[in-house]
Motif scaffolding. Sequence first.
Motif, PDB file in Angstrom:
ATOM      1  N   ALA A  95     -28.565 -54.641  26.166  1.00 19.39           N
ATOM      2  CA  ALA A  95     -28.159 -53.528  27.029  1.00 19.39           C
ATOM      3  C   ALA A  95     -28.140 -53.944  28.492  1.00 19.39           C
ATOM      4  O   ALA A  95     -27.238 -53.579  29.249  1.00 19.39           O
ATOM      5  N   ALA A  96     -29.141 -54.744  28.893  1.00 20.12           N
ATOM      6  CA  ALA A  96     -29.195 -55.227  30.284  1.00 20.12           C
ATOM      7  C   ALA A  96     -28.009 -56.139  30.581  1.00 20.12           C
ATOM      8  O   ALA A  96     -27.420 -56.071  31.669  1.00 20.12           O
ATOM      9  N   ALA A  97     -27.648 -56.992  29.615  1.00 18.60           N
ATOM     10  CA  ALA A  97     -26.512 -57.895  29.807  1.00 18.60           C
ATOM     11  C   ALA A  97     -25.205 -57.114  29.940  1.00 18.60           C
ATOM     12  O   ALA A  97     -24.367 -57.416  30.795  1.00 18.60           O
ATOM     13  N   VAL A  98     -25.049 -56.087  29.098  1.00 19.17           N
ATOM     14  CA  VAL A  98     -23.837 -55.250  29.161  1.00 19.17           C
ATOM     15  C   VAL A  98     -23.769 -54.523  30.496  1.00 19.17           C
ATOM     16  O   VAL A  98     -22.717 -54.457  31.142  1.00 19.17           O
ATOM     17  N   LYS A  99     -24.914 -53.993  30.928  1.00 21.71           N
ATOM     18  CA  LYS A  99     -24.964 -53.280  32.209  1.00 21.71           C
ATOM     19  C   LYS A  99     -24.633 -54.210  33.367  1.00 21.71           C
ATOM     20  O   LYS A  99     -23.895 -53.847  34.290  1.00 21.71           O
ATOM     21  N   ALA A 100     -25.193 -55.444  33.306  1.00 23.23           N
ATOM     22  CA  ALA A 100     -24.914 -56.417  34.365  1.00 23.23           C
ATOM     23  C   ALA A 100     -23.432 -56.772  34.397  1.00 23.23           C
ATOM     24  O   ALA A 100     -22.836 -56.909  35.473  1.00 23.23           O
TER      25      ALA A 100
END
Length: 255
Positions: A95-100
């Motif tokens: 989720a953090a990677a997608v958000k970034a």
Amino acid sequence: MSASSISGRFRRLNKTQKLSAAGISAVAAAALSLSLVPGNAEAETEPQALSASPVVFGSAAGAPQARTIQASLIEQHSSAEKMVKAIDAAKAKKAAAVKAKINAVAVAEANAKKAEAKEKAAAQWKAKKAAAKRSTHTASRSETRTHVYANNLDGWIREALSIMKAKGIPGTYEGLHRNIMRESSGNPNAINDWDINAINGVPSIGLLQIIKPTFDAYHVSGTPHTQYDPVANLTASANYAADKYGSIDNVDSAY
């Protein structure tokens, strides 16, 4: 002690005592059965001695197995918790990677829009400045123009011819008009922004599409020093054509 007395007391015992009493009764029954074996049977085989190990009855017998099962369940629960935590951590990381990535795309789009807006604003400012410059040149020319010649193509050509005659620059009305119509269609503010001159930063400007270095070199004194002034443009271009081709009348194509 009578059998009934034993039975009554047995009923008053607790569960553990009952189990122990039951065990003792079983041992006594076994001993009684051995005493009833015939004499010759005793000679043939000797009864096995009772084990000295204590007899375990009831739930005590399954305690080790229960502890093993409990330990196994605890271990499985711990493994399940670790697995859940690992899955949650992986989900959070994804989720953090997608958000970034989304943020990076948004920043890139914002920067692109800013750059586009900046470029557009610069182009508008440049166009506005050029328009103001052309307006200034035209106004300046109109203010200094004599009332002898009209402020149109015909008047510009006739005024240029009078100056050319005074300066000894050859050329005719037909020669000027023919080249004007080919080069600019009579627009004194015409500018070529695509050819090699424009690429080199010196675009062709005015009625006879003259570049600044040539205009500066062949400028005719007494006329405004700007390519946008129609009379200054015509006289400088005719002066250049006379030097290179003998006369503007001899020019029939780009020169």
